[in-house]
Design a protein around this motif. Sequence first.
Motif, PDB file in Angstrom:
ATOM      1  N   HIS A 388    -111.879  27.649 -45.527  1.00  8.83           N
ATOM      2  CA  HIS A 388    -111.639  28.148 -44.376  1.00  8.83           C
ATOM      3  C   HIS A 388    -112.518  29.766 -44.037  1.00  8.83           C
ATOM      4  CE1 HIS A 388    -107.952  26.040 -44.443  1.00  8.83           C
ATOM      5  NE2 HIS A 388    -107.634  26.531 -43.359  1.00  8.83           N
ATOM      6  N   LEU A 389    -113.003  30.274 -45.297  1.00  8.12           N
ATOM      7  CA  LEU A 389    -114.046  31.393 -45.188  1.00  8.12           C
ATOM      8  C   LEU A 389    -115.321  31.049 -44.292  1.00  8.12           C
ATOM      9  CD1 LEU A 389    -113.248  32.878 -48.728  1.00  8.12           C
ATOM     10  CD2 LEU A 389    -112.367  33.843 -46.419  1.00  8.12           C
ATOM     11  N   LEU A 390    -115.906  29.833 -44.933  1.00 10.53           N
ATOM     12  CA  LEU A 390    -116.970  29.435 -44.126  1.00 10.53           C
ATOM     13  C   LEU A 390    -116.857  29.338 -42.739  1.00 10.53           C
ATOM     14  CD1 LEU A 390    -119.861  28.299 -45.340  1.00 10.53           C
ATOM     15  CD2 LEU A 390    -119.072  25.978 -44.629  1.00 10.53           C
ATOM     16  N   ALA A 391    -115.546  28.831 -42.287  1.00 13.96           N
ATOM     17  CA  ALA A 391    -115.532  28.693 -40.848  1.00 13.96           C
ATOM     18  C   ALA A 391    -115.271  30.247 -40.274  1.00 13.96           C
ATOM     19  CB  ALA A 391    -114.233  28.215 -40.655  1.00 13.96           C
ATOM     20  N   ILE A 392    -114.868  31.062 -40.891  1.00 13.98           N
ATOM     21  CA  ILE A 392    -114.690  32.467 -40.492  1.00 13.98           C
ATOM     22  C   ILE A 392    -116.170  33.115 -40.408  1.00 13.98           C
ATOM     23  CG2 ILE A 392    -113.796  34.873 -40.854  1.00 13.98           C
ATOM     24  CD1 ILE A 392    -111.306  33.583 -41.978  1.00 13.98           C
ATOM     25  N   GLU A 393    -116.812  32.693 -41.156  1.00 19.54           N
ATOM     26  CA  GLU A 393    -118.317  33.395 -41.351  1.00 19.54           C
ATOM     27  C   GLU A 393    -119.049  32.925 -40.190  1.00 19.54           C
ATOM     28  OE1 GLU A 393    -121.642  35.409 -41.911  1.00 19.54           O
ATOM     29  OE2 GLU A 393    -119.516  35.861 -42.416  1.00 19.54           O
ATOM     30  N   ALA A 394    -118.967  31.397 -40.090  1.00 16.03           N
ATOM     31  CA  ALA A 394    -119.478  30.840 -38.744  1.00 16.03           C
ATOM     32  C   ALA A 394    -119.035  31.548 -37.356  1.00 16.03           C
ATOM     33  CB  ALA A 394    -119.209  29.323 -38.774  1.00 16.03           C
ATOM     34  N   TRP A 395    -117.844  31.877 -37.329  1.00 10.28           N
ATOM     35  CA  TRP A 395    -117.579  32.458 -36.091  1.00 10.28           C
ATOM     36  C   TRP A 395    -117.843  33.602 -36.212  1.00 10.28           C
ATOM     37  CZ3 TRP A 395    -116.616  27.651 -35.079  1.00 10.28           C
ATOM     38  CH2 TRP A 395    -116.025  27.481 -33.862  1.00 10.28           C
ATOM     39  N   ARG A 396    -117.997  34.345 -37.136  1.00 17.10           N
ATOM     40  CA  ARG A 396    -118.691  35.797 -36.909  1.00 17.10           C
ATOM     41  C   ARG A 396    -120.021  35.645 -36.371  1.00 17.10           C
ATOM     42  NH1 ARG A 396    -115.762  39.716 -40.012  1.00 17.10           N
ATOM     43  NH2 ARG A 396    -114.766  39.040 -41.662  1.00 17.10           N
ATOM     44  N   ARG A 397    -120.759  34.892 -36.762  1.00 17.14           N
ATOM     45  CA  ARG A 397    -122.268  34.654 -36.164  1.00 17.14           C
ATOM     46  C   ARG A 397    -122.261  34.093 -34.789  1.00 17.14           C
ATOM     47  NH1 ARG A 397    -125.798  32.589 -41.535  1.00 17.14           N
ATOM     48  NH2 ARG A 397    -124.673  33.616 -42.648  1.00 17.14           N
ATOM     49  N   LEU A 398    -121.133  33.320 -34.452  1.00 17.59           N
ATOM     50  CA  LEU A 398    -121.214  32.746 -33.125  1.00 17.59           C
ATOM     51  C   LEU A 398    -120.785  33.964 -32.160  1.00 17.59           C
ATOM     52  CD1 LEU A 398    -119.244  29.454 -33.208  1.00 17.59           C
ATOM     53  CD2 LEU A 398    -121.604  29.703 -32.702  1.00 17.59           C
ATOM     54  N   LEU A 399    -119.948  34.880 -32.292  1.00 14.17           N
ATOM     55  CA  LEU A 399    -119.654  35.950 -31.697  1.00 14.17           C
ATOM     56  C   LEU A 399    -120.573  36.786 -31.579  1.00 14.17           C
ATOM     57  CD1 LEU A 399    -116.067  36.502 -33.143  1.00 14.17           C
ATOM     58  CD2 LEU A 399    -116.452  36.143 -30.759  1.00 14.17           C
ATOM     59  N   LEU A 400    -121.611  37.132 -32.518  1.00 15.88           N
ATOM     60  CA  LEU A 400    -122.576  37.955 -32.383  1.00 15.88           C
ATOM     61  C   LEU A 400    -123.662  37.337 -31.465  1.00 15.88           C
ATOM     62  CD1 LEU A 400    -123.247  39.090 -36.134  1.00 15.88           C
ATOM     63  CD2 LEU A 400    -122.393  40.613 -34.096  1.00 15.88           C
ATOM     64  N   ARG A 401    -123.921  36.004 -31.347  1.00 11.94           N
ATOM     65  CA  ARG A 401    -124.912  35.456 -30.708  1.00 11.94           C
ATOM     66  C   ARG A 401    -124.181  35.177 -29.166  1.00 11.94           C
ATOM     67  NH1 ARG A 401    -126.284  29.936 -34.306  1.00 11.94           N
ATOM     68  NH2 ARG A 401    -126.628  31.041 -36.259  1.00 11.94           N
ATOM     69  N   ARG A 402    -122.949  34.737 -29.002  1.00  5.13           N
ATOM     70  CA  ARG A 402    -122.580  34.500 -27.758  1.00  5.13           C
ATOM     71  C   ARG A 402    -121.492  35.320 -27.013  1.00  5.13           C
ATOM     72  NH1 ARG A 402    -123.257  29.400 -26.686  1.00  5.13           N
ATOM     73  NH2 ARG A 402    -121.465  29.364 -25.229  1.00  5.13           N
ATOM     74  N   GLY A 403    -121.083  36.349 -27.779  1.00  7.97           N
ATOM     75  CA  GLY A 403    -120.121  37.340 -27.284  1.00  7.97           C
ATOM     76  C   GLY A 403    -118.733  36.656 -27.139  1.00  7.97           C
ATOM     77  N   ALA A 404    -117.726  37.305 -27.073  1.00  4.04           N
ATOM     78  CA  ALA A 404    -116.298  37.046 -26.761  1.00  4.04           C
ATOM     79  C   ALA A 404    -116.168  35.996 -25.849  1.00  4.04           C
ATOM     80  CB  ALA A 404    -115.194  38.003 -26.679  1.00  4.04           C
ATOM     81  N   ALA A 405    -116.683  36.339 -24.634  1.00  4.42           N
ATOM     82  CA  ALA A 405    -116.415  35.522 -23.459  1.00  4.42           C
ATOM     83  C   ALA A 405    -117.339  34.042 -23.393  1.00  4.42           C
ATOM     84  CB  ALA A 405    -117.177  35.833 -22.177  1.00  4.42           C
ATOM     85  N   GLY A 406    -118.072  33.811 -24.473  1.00  2.67           N
ATOM     86  CA  GLY A 406    -118.692  32.562 -24.714  1.00  2.67           C
ATOM     87  C   GLY A 406    -118.543  31.707 -25.748  1.00  2.67           C
ATOM     88  N   THR A 407    -117.474  32.481 -26.608  1.00  2.00           N
ATOM     89  CA  THR A 407    -117.055  31.820 -27.791  1.00  2.00           C
ATOM     90  C   THR A 407    -115.656  31.554 -27.866  1.00  2.00           C
ATOM     91  OG1 THR A 407    -118.631  33.287 -29.219  1.00  2.00           O
ATOM     92  CG2 THR A 407    -117.159  32.121 -30.419  1.00  2.00           C
ATOM     93  N   PRO A 408    -115.165  30.287 -27.867  1.00  2.00           N
ATOM     94  CA  PRO A 408    -113.670  29.854 -27.978  1.00  2.00           C
ATOM     95  C   PRO A 408    -113.273  30.422 -29.143  1.00  2.00           C
ATOM     96  CG  PRO A 408    -115.005  27.974 -28.582  1.00  2.00           C
ATOM     97  CD  PRO A 408    -116.088  29.059 -28.071  1.00  2.00           C
ATOM     98  N   ARG A 409    -112.000  30.532 -29.145  1.00  2.08           N
ATOM     99  CA  ARG A 409    -111.185  31.127 -30.334  1.00  2.08           C
ATOM    100  C   ARG A 409    -111.336  29.944 -31.347  1.00  2.08           C
ATOM    101  NH1 ARG A 409    -106.267  30.621 -29.156  1.00  2.08           N
ATOM    102  NH2 ARG A 409    -106.525  30.219 -26.957  1.00  2.08           N
ATOM    103  N   LEU A 410    -111.057  30.317 -32.693  1.00  3.70           N
ATOM    104  CA  LEU A 410    -110.890  29.332 -33.755  1.00  3.70           C
ATOM    105  C   LEU A 410    -109.301  29.402 -34.124  1.00  3.70           C
ATOM    106  CD1 LEU A 410    -112.031  27.335 -36.083  1.00  3.70           C
ATOM    107  CD2 LEU A 410    -112.793  29.434 -37.122  1.00  3.70           C
ATOM    108  N   VAL A 411    -108.629  28.378 -34.258  1.00  2.00           N
ATOM    109  CA  VAL A 411    -107.216  28.184 -34.564  1.00  2.00           C
ATOM    110  C   VAL A 411    -107.400  27.351 -35.850  1.00  2.00           C
ATOM    111  CG1 VAL A 411    -105.162  27.453 -33.942  1.00  2.00           C
ATOM    112  CG2 VAL A 411    -106.542  28.505 -32.200  1.00  2.00           C
ATOM    113  N   PHE A 412    -106.515  28.169 -36.916  1.00  2.00           N
ATOM    114  CA  PHE A 412    -106.292  27.419 -38.254  1.00  2.00           C
ATOM    115  C   PHE A 412    -104.803  26.953 -37.976  1.00  2.00           C
ATOM    116  CE2 PHE A 412    -109.112  30.561 -40.572  1.00  2.00           C
ATOM    117  CZ  PHE A 412    -110.227  29.721 -40.193  1.00  2.00           C
TER     118      PHE A 412
END
Length: 724
Positions: A388-412
């Motif tokens: 799960h930590l890898l997925a969280i790190e990938a989502w941090r990168r997506l938020l930096l690249r795309r911003g909150a509006a362009g990044t869907p939520r990640l649901v565990f």
Amino acid sequence: MSGPVGEDSSDPGALLARADAARDNRRWEEAAEAYAAFLRLHPNKRGIIIQRGHCVKEAGDPAAALELYRRAEAMESRDADIHLQIGHALKLLGRRGGAAEAYGHAVALDPGGRDPWAEWLALRDSLSPPHVTGLLLDLSDLVSWYGHRRAPSGIQRVQAEIAAAGEASLCAMHPEEDVWRALPTPLFHRLHHLSRSGADTEDPAWREALGALEAWRRQGHVLRPGAGVTIVTLGSAWWLPRYAPALRAARAAGARYVPVLHDCGPLVLPDVTPPHTRAAFGRWLSTLPVLADGVVAVSQATAAEYRRLMERHLPGWPVPPAMVATPDGRAEDIPEEAPAPVAPRGLAARFGFGRRRSSPLPARPTPPGLPEGPYVLLVSSFEPRKNHLLAIEAWRRLLLRRGAAGTPRLVFAGRRAPGDGPVMEALEDPALAGHVMALHEVDDAGLAALYRGCLFTLYPSRHEGWGLPVSESLLHRRVALVSEIPSLMESGRQGAVFFTPDSAEDLATAAEGLIADPARLSALEARIPRNGGLRPWAEVAERLAVAVRRLTSGEAGHRPPILPPCEPVRLGHGGLPGPHPAIAMAEALLQGANWHPAQDWGAWTVPGRAALRLPSLSEGPARVSLALRPPLGASGTLRITLSREGAELAVTERALAEAEEVALEIGAGGTDLELVLEAPGTEQTAEGYEVGVGVVAVAVMHGASPADRLAYLENRILVPVRQS
């Protein structure tokens, strides 16, 4: 007032009207006569046969009703209600055991029905002990799971679906016992139904079923598997402390044993596996050359991993053959869904790599309880290996690249697990608030809704045996973005997208490619076969049965290696952290169930008679030396008997309190020697059981060779008799 039946005996409609009116007015005999007249014209109308049965039963003739119900059953055997009615008739006739069996059939067909369950529960003690032949599915792991959780995890789900879809007998073992008890099929089906239909462990229906399960675990019919029975362990029963002794006794009685191997994670990922789990798994693996006829692996990758581990850790020992039966099953068809609408895109959006903050996202229904908006789903328990930590790190990168509006939520979605602290801590990061969320103890309906509503799924696991969440994603026609590891390449072959294992950057890039290009995502979904290419669970169960039958088609039994002359063989595991030939050798010597689980120093016998089989190189005179451990406060006499074919018995008796080093000599004869220890029960150990005598080590040497005795003594000093 209606006339006699004979007036319109040729008019089926009039006969039915007369019969129904009489039934509604509780004129049972008249109704039964009219239904009988109708059936003379249309003898195969099953519903009318049942109605006539009801009427003759109410008129006071349950035997005639039973005959009619049996006739209806022969026409359609999978009608739960007819089995319920058969049960009622049998109960009225005083045949309580038969009634309980009929109610049990009704529960199996309609596990959610209250009436069949209540009737079976009231009469279950009237059931006769079952006679088991053929496959015996061991659900010990699943039964233990139900004791503290309701919604199933991956391995538990596979066990339950295979058991529910097949027709084999079921059993389970309590962790404190060394016997299997026949698990009633109705009880299992009720638990399985409730586990799939909710997650609330305080639900009265679930608590009632658990109460029945707990009563069964202590009072259910004991099974003694023998010839004609193959024990198939569907789950991870290797953690049960007295499992090996029970298997020894079963094999001695002629039973066969084939475990299902779900993964080799405890040995492959030691960095995220508790030491006690790794040790227990490794010791179980060490016993397979002695106890198992073969292994059914859930994937080709797992089978290959199993073979490598056995060859590496147990050189010189025969590796039980492995066959593959993949758990790519499904319970039901998933309705087809129209492709999501796609908004216009530019060239950059088409390729999916950019720093846009508002890429178009396909519309999906949002399951109840989730905030509105698109999301990506990761279904898994929160074990460290699931990554799960890898997925969280990938989502941090997506938020930096795309911003909150362009990044869907990640649901565990998954249960908490030991070692999940770092994940739960990461979820508290304010920067991720609203962007990554966790759901625990989700039932089947909620899980299906999550799959239907997501854009796609993630599965970044470091190691798997199969990867059931990948199968489930494809079943719901959702693209799965998964680690490119061998097992997931098998489970994801029908439509997964792969990324480099353990690479947050590659995961983020691959996820962005799916998020930013809905047309590509829809095209990938369209390539997934109907039902994800999965088979009904009944086919999975049959394929498993075929694999087991092939593995047990030859003769049973394994010839253990010859004991090395003059070398003490320890019966304890010595604290070894994984598979080892010494553990396999100790297991090969033990006979029957009258041994307690091995400890680091050796093994206690059960009070009474315990035996060792000692394969020797020589048919000449032999000497057997034993290093023993008397129990604290021991009293009474220890009797030891050494035998072999063609030789006179060698017997010695010692005061149990003084028995630490014992040697016996026997004349020439067969190569196999049998050593029997008989000791009274003298101690309740810290583990809570009574013991006979502790056996630290045993050695065989030539009886007339001083050089052998000297060699033994030199080796003996390396084997401590007592713990410090």
